[in-house]
Every structure is written in structure tokens, then in C-alpha cells.
Design a protein around this motif. Structure first.
Motif, PDB file in Angstrom:
ATOM      1  N   LEU A 317       0.840  -1.201   0.000  1.00 53.42           N
ATOM      2  CA  LEU A 317       0.000   0.000   0.000  1.00 53.42           C
ATOM      3  C   LEU A 317       0.870   1.244   0.000  1.00 53.42           C
ATOM      4  CD1 LEU A 317      -3.176   0.703   2.105  1.00 53.42           C
ATOM      5  CD2 LEU A 317      -1.346   2.400   2.013  1.00 53.42           C
ATOM      6  N   ARG A 318       0.584   2.146  -0.930  1.00 51.31           N
ATOM      7  CA  ARG A 318       1.246   3.450  -0.995  1.00 51.31           C
ATOM      8  C   ARG A 318       0.174   4.530  -0.965  1.00 51.31           C
ATOM      9  NH1 ARG A 318       6.706   2.906  -2.338  1.00 51.31           N
ATOM     10  NH2 ARG A 318       7.264   0.855  -3.194  1.00 51.31           N
ATOM     11  N   ALA A 319       0.458   5.634  -0.274  1.00 56.77           N
ATOM     12  CA  ALA A 319      -0.522   6.709  -0.129  1.00 56.77           C
ATOM     13  C   ALA A 319       0.156   8.058  -0.313  1.00 56.77           C
ATOM     14  CB  ALA A 319      -1.187   6.634   1.241  1.00 56.77           C
ATOM     15  N   ALA A 320      -0.634   9.031  -0.772  1.00 55.44           N
ATOM     16  CA  ALA A 320      -0.118  10.378  -0.990  1.00 55.44           C
ATOM     17  C   ALA A 320      -1.259  11.377  -0.879  1.00 55.44           C
ATOM     18  CB  ALA A 320       0.554  10.479  -2.356  1.00 55.44           C
ATOM     19  N   VAL A 321      -0.892  12.644  -0.663  1.00 52.36           N
ATOM     20  CA  VAL A 321      -1.862  13.726  -0.527  1.00 52.36           C
ATOM     21  C   VAL A 321      -1.653  14.710  -1.676  1.00 52.36           C
ATOM     22  CG1 VAL A 321      -2.691  15.613   0.931  1.00 52.36           C
ATOM     23  CG2 VAL A 321      -1.931  13.463   1.976  1.00 52.36           C
ATOM     24  N   ARG A 322      -2.732  15.103  -2.310  1.00 50.34           N
ATOM     25  CA  ARG A 322      -2.694  16.028  -3.442  1.00 50.34           C
ATOM     26  C   ARG A 322      -2.351  17.439  -2.980  1.00 50.34           C
ATOM     27  NH1 ARG A 322      -2.050  18.360  -7.661  1.00 50.34           N
ATOM     28  NH2 ARG A 322      -3.368  18.244  -9.525  1.00 50.34           N
ATOM     29  N   THR A 323      -1.466  18.093  -3.711  1.00 50.84           N
ATOM     30  CA  THR A 323      -1.129  19.489  -3.439  1.00 50.84           C
ATOM     31  C   THR A 323      -2.003  20.401  -4.316  1.00 50.84           C
ATOM     32  OG1 THR A 323       0.546  19.736  -5.170  1.00 50.84           O
ATOM     33  CG2 THR A 323       1.257  18.736  -3.072  1.00 50.84           C
ATOM     34  N   GLN A 324      -1.709  21.697  -4.309  1.00 51.62           N
ATOM     35  CA  GLN A 324      -2.450  22.646  -5.125  1.00 51.62           C
ATOM     36  C   GLN A 324      -1.863  22.796  -6.527  1.00 51.62           C
ATOM     37  OE1 GLN A 324      -3.068  26.407  -3.175  1.00 51.62           O
ATOM     38  NE2 GLN A 324      -3.830  25.471  -1.285  1.00 51.62           N
ATOM     39  N   ALA A 325      -0.746  22.138  -6.791  1.00 52.85           N
ATOM     40  CA  ALA A 325      -0.085  22.277  -8.094  1.00 52.85           C
ATOM     41  C   ALA A 325      -0.923  21.631  -9.195  1.00 52.85           C
ATOM     42  CB  ALA A 325       1.297  21.642  -8.048  1.00 52.85           C
ATOM     43  N   PRO A 326      -0.792  22.117 -10.432  1.00 61.50           N
ATOM     44  CA  PRO A 326      -1.532  21.515 -11.546  1.00 61.50           C
ATOM     45  C   PRO A 326      -1.098  20.069 -11.779  1.00 61.50           C
ATOM     46  CG  PRO A 326      -0.637  23.661 -12.152  1.00 61.50           C
ATOM     47  CD  PRO A 326      -0.008  23.292 -10.846  1.00 61.50           C
ATOM     48  N   ALA A 327      -1.990  19.291 -12.386  1.00 58.69           N
ATOM     49  CA  ALA A 327      -1.648  17.913 -12.752  1.00 58.69           C
ATOM     50  C   ALA A 327      -0.586  17.915 -13.837  1.00 58.69           C
ATOM     51  CB  ALA A 327      -2.898  17.188 -13.235  1.00 58.69           C
ATOM     52  N   TRP A 328       0.282  16.910 -13.791  1.00 58.93           N
ATOM     53  CA  TRP A 328       1.340  16.779 -14.787  1.00 58.93           C
ATOM     54  C   TRP A 328       0.807  16.060 -16.025  1.00 58.93           C
ATOM     55  CZ3 TRP A 328       6.828  15.531 -12.626  1.00 58.93           C
ATOM     56  CH2 TRP A 328       7.097  16.322 -11.514  1.00 58.93           C
ATOM     57  N   PRO A 329       1.430  16.260 -17.178  1.00 59.02           N
ATOM     58  CA  PRO A 329       1.078  15.438 -18.345  1.00 59.02           C
ATOM     59  C   PRO A 329       1.517  13.997 -18.115  1.00 59.02           C
ATOM     60  CG  PRO A 329       2.968  16.832 -18.831  1.00 59.02           C
ATOM     61  CD  PRO A 329       2.443  17.285 -17.498  1.00 59.02           C
ATOM     62  N   LEU A 330       0.806  13.067 -18.721  1.00 57.06           N
ATOM     63  CA  LEU A 330       1.114  11.646 -18.552  1.00 57.06           C
ATOM     64  C   LEU A 330       2.034  11.154 -19.640  1.00 57.06           C
ATOM     65  CD1 LEU A 330       0.643   8.827 -17.271  1.00 57.06           C
ATOM     66  CD2 LEU A 330      -1.363   8.619 -18.775  1.00 57.06           C
ATOM     67  N   ASP A 331       3.091  10.455 -19.242  1.00 61.74           N
ATOM     68  CA  ASP A 331       3.978   9.750 -20.162  1.00 61.74           C
ATOM     69  C   ASP A 331       4.131   8.342 -19.611  1.00 61.74           C
ATOM     70  OD1 ASP A 331       6.200   8.613 -21.504  1.00 61.74           O
ATOM     71  OD2 ASP A 331       6.980  10.600 -21.981  1.00 61.74           O
ATOM     72  N   GLU A 332       3.434   7.385 -20.217  1.00 66.34           N
ATOM     73  CA  GLU A 332       3.439   6.023 -19.695  1.00 66.34           C
ATOM     74  C   GLU A 332       4.833   5.419 -19.675  1.00 66.34           C
ATOM     75  OE1 GLU A 332       0.513   3.413 -21.351  1.00 66.34           O
ATOM     76  OE2 GLU A 332      -1.066   4.930 -21.330  1.00 66.34           O
ATOM     77  N   ALA A 333       5.636   5.703 -20.685  1.00 63.41           N
ATOM     78  CA  ALA A 333       6.996   5.150 -20.735  1.00 63.41           C
ATOM     79  C   ALA A 333       7.827   5.661 -19.569  1.00 63.41           C
ATOM     80  CB  ALA A 333       7.651   5.511 -22.060  1.00 63.41           C
ATOM     81  N   GLU A 334       7.670   6.928 -19.217  1.00 64.95           N
ATOM     82  CA  GLU A 334       8.429   7.480 -18.093  1.00 64.95           C
ATOM     83  C   GLU A 334       8.022   6.859 -16.765  1.00 64.95           C
ATOM     84  OE1 GLU A 334       8.299  11.692 -18.009  1.00 64.95           O
ATOM     85  OE2 GLU A 334       9.694  11.929 -19.685  1.00 64.95           O
ATOM     86  N   LEU A 335       6.788   6.376 -16.689  1.00 71.89           N
ATOM     87  CA  LEU A 335       6.343   5.724 -15.465  1.00 71.89           C
ATOM     88  C   LEU A 335       6.779   4.259 -15.411  1.00 71.89           C
ATOM     89  CD1 LEU A 335       2.723   7.068 -14.896  1.00 71.89           C
ATOM     90  CD2 LEU A 335       4.863   7.836 -13.874  1.00 71.89           C
ATOM     91  N   GLY A 336       7.383   3.777 -16.490  1.00 74.60           N
ATOM     92  CA  GLY A 336       7.879   2.418 -16.488  1.00 74.60           C
ATOM     93  C   GLY A 336       6.897   1.396 -17.002  1.00 74.60           C
ATOM     94  N   VAL A 337       5.835   1.834 -17.692  1.00 78.25           N
ATOM     95  CA  VAL A 337       4.939   0.884 -18.333  1.00 78.25           C
ATOM     96  C   VAL A 337       5.718   0.190 -19.455  1.00 78.25           C
ATOM     97  CG1 VAL A 337       2.803   0.553 -19.634  1.00 78.25           C
ATOM     98  CG2 VAL A 337       2.915   2.268 -17.805  1.00 78.25           C
ATOM     99  N   PRO A 338       5.957  -1.106 -19.347  1.00 77.70           N
ATOM    100  CA  PRO A 338       6.836  -1.761 -20.311  1.00 77.70           C
ATOM    101  C   PRO A 338       6.198  -1.848 -21.686  1.00 77.70           C
ATOM    102  CG  PRO A 338       5.867  -3.374 -18.821  1.00 77.70           C
ATOM    103  CD  PRO A 338       5.485  -2.033 -18.297  1.00 77.70           C
ATOM    104  N   ALA A 339       7.013  -1.646 -22.700  1.00 73.48           N
ATOM    105  CA  ALA A 339       6.556  -1.806 -24.067  1.00 73.48           C
ATOM    106  C   ALA A 339       6.638  -3.276 -24.418  1.00 73.48           C
ATOM    107  CB  ALA A 339       7.433  -0.985 -25.012  1.00 73.48           C
ATOM    108  N   VAL A 340       5.544  -3.820 -24.927  1.00 68.62           N
ATOM    109  CA  VAL A 340       5.496  -5.234 -25.289  1.00 68.62           C
ATOM    110  C   VAL A 340       5.292  -5.351 -26.780  1.00 68.62           C
ATOM    111  CG1 VAL A 340       4.303  -7.421 -24.954  1.00 68.62           C
ATOM    112  CG2 VAL A 340       4.504  -5.816 -23.043  1.00 68.62           C
ATOM    113  N   GLU A 341       6.150  -6.142 -27.428  1.00 70.88           N
ATOM    114  CA  GLU A 341       6.003  -6.370 -28.858  1.00 70.88           C
ATOM    115  C   GLU A 341       4.706  -7.100 -29.133  1.00 70.88           C
ATOM    116  OE1 GLU A 341       8.173  -9.118 -32.299  1.00 70.88           O
ATOM    117  OE2 GLU A 341       9.238  -8.612 -30.467  1.00 70.88           O
ATOM    118  N   ASP A 342       3.952  -6.600 -30.142  1.00 69.22           N
ATOM    119  CA  ASP A 342       2.717  -7.310 -30.500  1.00 69.22           C
ATOM    120  C   ASP A 342       2.535  -7.315 -32.002  1.00 69.22           C
ATOM    121  OD1 ASP A 342       0.744  -4.508 -29.180  1.00 69.22           O
ATOM    122  OD2 ASP A 342       1.858  -4.688 -31.067  1.00 69.22           O
TER     123      ASP A 342
END
Length: 342
Positions: A317-342
Motif C-alpha cells: 500500500l502506498r498513499a499520498a496527498v494532493r497538493t495545489q499544483a496543476p496535474a502533470w502530463p502523462l507519459d506512460e513510458a516514463e512511469l515504467g509501463v513496459p513496451a510489449v512487442e505485439d
């Protein structure tokens, strides 16, 4: 094969209970429900977290699940809590869109319980488990590509890639080779068929209590349901949907999931990342932190919980509290979502 819990308190038939939500007290403590607030349970399942939240305060819950069976099973809880509970069939990656449609955005807290539930694992017809004979399905929703489609139509190299990347299966090439050879004789359509093929391909691993097909089934399930991509998009949706001070609680069940959540929170809190084998270490961006991490190390089940619910053993379990800063853009590769050959 990982699961969100074993049953407790809710019965579908004599002698068979449905589901115990994992790390329940820790989830409620992480959310800290208060009167008048609104929370999202992004993975409703049997409603264990939702019930606990609604009982902890005079608040409201918007519950989501992509499994139509979970939606059907929500009726008794809806009758009990009335207008305080809204249940919607949806992917949790769309939770911010659903919240806006329900006119409850932004919200005070979000819980995400990642992976397959006991209700899915324990029903042979869903095809998630090799423990019982069933169709090779594994779809959490009622549509889309099934595990049988992947096993019977994917070429050998791509199939090996799926097993290696998403199941961390070291014998992925041998398993893919065996599958391709046997499907040429007849389609592979059941869980037992596939489990036996994998077992013969890799043999028994001396001293390993884990079934030889465990990682293959994990890989196929993750691939069929795009679980890691869905997780990354759900985290981003939560970031957009939470109000300042809102709390995010995420429970994961294997390292691929946990690495994505850890990377997301490290990045959004301005903490340095060490990287992973799927993603090298990177410098933190200049955007102001959108989250403050609550627990630097993931919480894990206590001995008492594991004695009642052995399936909880891999939960984090991991938990966090939202700040007032704007949401960041999403980059799945930067989050470590593995690329799978298909």
C-alpha cells in the motif's frame, strides 16, 4: 497469480465466502473519511472498501468497476446506503470523466486496488486460474480480446515477449515455442490445456512451491486487460480528479504494478528516482510537486491478516496527498509501463 483477497462475511453459496478486502484498516486510515466528503473506489469488486468508507463517516462514494458481474453484485449495498453510493460500470482509468459526469469532481479521496479479485479467480468460467478447468478467457470486462485469442493467434516471438516482460518468465521462449507447436494441431481453449503445456515446457523447478504456469497466466491476464497501461492512466486521472488535500491510496500485488505507482509518486512529489530495468534513472522534471508522499515505504499486511488471508501476502500500500499544483502530463513510458512487442 495475485488476488485482492479471500472471502469473509459475504457468501454466494453455503460454505463458500466471497471476499476479504486486503489491508482494509490501512486503506481507511489512508483515506481518513470525513462527513460530507466524496470518495472514489476505482475497483469496487465485492464492495469491501466502499462499505468501510461509508461506515467510517457520513460521506458519499462513487464506485467503479469494469466487471459487469461486480456491478450486478452491488445492488444490496446500494439498497443499504441509498443515495450515498453510486456504482458505475467503467474502467478506473476514466474515473475523472465519470466523476465529472456524476457532478462530484473534484473529490476528497480515491482508492485503487490493483489486480484480479478472488471473485474472478475463484470462478472457473472466467478463465483466470489454472487451478480449475475453464475457458481460456481472463477478460475483466465482457468484451475484447481473450487469452485464447492471444495464445492461438500471436506469433511466437511476440508471445515470448509478452511472457517475458509481463510475467517476468525466464523460460518464455521455450513456453512460446511449445504453445505454437501444439496449437498447430488443435486450438488451445482451456486453462488446464495451457497449464499442462507450460508445465511440460519448463518442467518442475526444484524447491519452488509456485506452479510453473503462474507467471504465464499473470502475463496473459495483464496483457489481455492492459493492466499496466490502465494503472498509469488511472493514476493520472486521480491526479486530475483530487482536490487539494485529497488523498490517494493504492494497493498493488506484484512488482510490475508497485514500480509504476512508486515511480509516479516519486516523480510527482519531486523525489529522485533510481529507475528500473524497464526504465533508466531520470532527472525529475521542473513542474511543482502535485503530491506529497505519506509513507516512504509501502505498508504490508500484518501476520494476523496473513493467517486469515494468505492471498494478501504480496500486497503493498502506498498513499499520498494532493497538493495545489496543476496535474502533470502523462507519459506512460516514463512511469515504467513496459513496451510489449505485439
Amino acid at each position: 497469480m495475485t488476488a485482492r483477497g479471500r472471502p469473509g462475511g459475504k457468501f454466494t453459496e453455503p460454505g463458500r465466502a466471497r471476499h476479504i478486502p486486503v489491508l482494509l484498516s490501512e486503506v481507511v486510515e489512508g483515506l481518513r473519511p470525513v462527513d460530507g466528503a466524496t470518495y472514489i473506489d476505482g475497483t469496487f469488486g465485492a464492495g469491501g472498501y466502499t462499505r468501510a468508507i461509508l461506515e467510517a463517516a457520513d460521506c458519499s462514494v462513487l464506485a467503479l468497476d469494469r466487471d459487469p458481474n461486480a456491478i450486478l453484485g452491488s445492488q444490496s449495498l446500494k439498497r443499504e446506503f441509498g443515495d450515498r453510493l453510486t456504482v458505475v460500470e467503467s474502467r478506473f482509468s476514466e474515473l475523472d470523466l465519470v466523476a465529472r459526469e456524476q457532478d462530484v469532481s473534484p473529490v476528497d479521496g480515491i482508492v485503487l486496488d490493483i489486480g484480479v479479485s478472488s471473485m474472478q479467480l475463484d470462478v472457473a468460467e472466467r478463465g483466470f486460474s489454472f487451478q480449475a478447468e475453464g475457458p481460456l478467457d481472463m477478460r475483466m470486462s465482457s468484451s475484447g480480446t481473450s487469452a485464447a485469442d492471444v495464445v492461438n493467434k500471436t506469433d511466437e516471438e511476440a508471445l515470448a515477449s509478452i511472457l517475458y516482460v509481463l510475467g517476468e518468465e525466464r523460460r518464455s521462449r521455450a513456453i512460446a515455442r511449445a504453445i505454437v507447436k501444439l496449437r498447430a494441431e488443435a486450438p488451445i481453449t482451456t486453462t488446464r490445456q495451457l497449464a499442462e503445456i507450460v508445465s511440460r515446457a519448463v518442467g518442475g523447478r526444484r524447491g519452488d512451491p509456485q506452479h510453473p504456469a503462474t507467471q504465464t497466466f499473470q502475463a496473459l491476464r495483464i496483457y489481455v486487460n492492459d493492466e499496466l497501461g490502465e494503472l498509469a492512466r488511472a493514476l493520472s486521472a486521480a491526479e486530475r480528479c483530487l482536490k487539494p488535500g485529497g488523498r490517494l491510496v493504492v494497493v498493488t500485488f506484484h512488482s510490475l504494478e508497485d514500480r509504476i505507482v512508486k515511480r509516479f509518486l516519486q516523480e510527482r512529489s519531486g523525489k529522485e528516482s533510481q529507475g528500473s530495468r524497464h526504465l533508466p534513472a531520470q532527472s525529475i522534471k521542473s513542474e511543482p510537486p502535485s503530491f506529497e508522499i505519506v509513507n516512504r515505504r509501502p505498508l504490508t499486511p500484518q501476520k494476523e491478516e496473513l493467517e486469515v488471508n494468505p492471498r494478501a501476502r504480496s500486497a503493498r500500500l502506498r498513499a499520498a496527498v494532493r497538493t495545489q499544483a496543476p496535474a502533470w502530463p502523462l507519459d506512460e513510458a516514463e512511469l515504467g509501463v513496459p513496451a510489449v512487442e505485439d
